[in-house]
Design a protein around this motif. Sequence first.
Motif, short mmCIF file in Angstrom:
data_model
loop_
_atom_site.label_atom_id
_atom_site.label_comp_id
_atom_site.label_asym_id
_atom_site.label_seq_id
_atom_site.Cartn_x
_atom_site.Cartn_y
_atom_site.Cartn_z
N ASN A 45 0.85 -1.19 0.00
CA ASN A 45 0.00 0.00 0.00
C ASN A 45 0.89 1.24 0.00
OD1 ASN A 45 -1.82 2.03 0.44
ND2 ASN A 45 -2.90 1.00 2.09
N CYS A 61 -4.19 -3.48 -2.66
CA CYS A 61 -3.10 -3.01 -1.80
C CYS A 61 -3.36 -3.48 -0.38
CB CYS A 61 -3.02 -1.49 -1.84
SG CYS A 61 -2.80 -0.82 -3.49
N LYS A 65 0.00 1.83 4.93
CA LYS A 65 0.69 2.60 3.92
C LYS A 65 2.19 2.64 4.24
CE LYS A 65 0.43 7.00 1.41
NZ LYS A 65 1.88 7.29 1.41
#
Length: 374
Positions: A45, A61, A65
């Motif tokens: 991600n 994803c 993150k």
Amino acid sequence: MNIAIITEYFPQSEDLEIKGGVEVCAYNEAVELSKYNNITVITSNESGKDDFYIGDIHVICCGNKRDYTQKGSFIKRLKFMKEAYKQACKLKDIDIIIGYNFITYPVAYKSSQKLNIPVVARYHDVWIGRWTKMMGLPGLFGEAMERYILNQDIDLILPVSDYTNKNLQKYTNPEHIKTVHNIVDFPNVTSEKYDKPTISCVARLVDYKRVKDLIKAVCIIKKTIPDIQCKIIGTGPEKDNLIQLTHKLGVDDNIEFMGFVEKHEDVMKVVNSSDVFCLPSVVEGFGIVIIEAISLKTPFVAAEIPPVVEASGRYGGLFYEPRNYEQLADALLKILTDEELYKKLQKEGYAQSKNYSKQAIGEKLNKYKNKLKN
């Protein structure tokens, strides 16, 4: 067929922001395979999106993150592996699952066992015995993981070169290994040559890419060609050290660190506008950027390592002894100053590049995967 691809990184939009060779390989092959099959990609991600489409390719994803990295981030990579496994096990009606690098091979293998489907490892290079030299202490994990995966019953291993194929045969069943070279999606770019003699380099800024050898070579070349320019595209943990080396050698005006160039097309414009391309790396699975360069009629100079020699067929450029920056400087000077040699390398390199068309490689990949299903 319904095919799942697990790759640590993948473009996060149709702008195709690509940073590494494995990512290029995964993207190009996903595009070609999507002409015959339904493709789902599980990846990191980077953008904050849960999922999206690039053409017909469904990209999922997973995990938190995180930014692109090629070194370190041990905990984050373990978390990605865990999340990728969970995501893969949720997929329905998948026929084959493919891993594209060292941290995705175990994920693909374990997922294939859970889903009771064949598993494929797209193999770029064998690092057994070299992990700690290349990566330091974290390389111990890589060494253990690579030895583990090659001891498993992988249905099909697809090395990108005969060199990697030969190395794999020491550690796994040769009957399961089939060489399929990388696809080269030939760049269609137009750009004028730079005003000053220019060398370009596209590489992650890590030690084994040996960008420091190129900087030292530029220092030597400057004595003959004072206005020589060198454009270095890429990011990585060695950046600060390389900048310091540039200051120390007094070549600040000759070397430009361009960092990460988002669009692959813009990367190729730099290569196309340069007089010569350089790949000083001592570790490559294939050297796809060499083929891209000669397809643009930009001759190359590269460290003489088997995968790059194999990819180029010794056409379109010159080789030098790895890590020998004086030989590197001599080879670059030859190409920059010998017009007859330059034209010869342009012609033969362009012809060699046509051996890597995406249609031919895509059909070969699809053939092997169909055999697995049957």
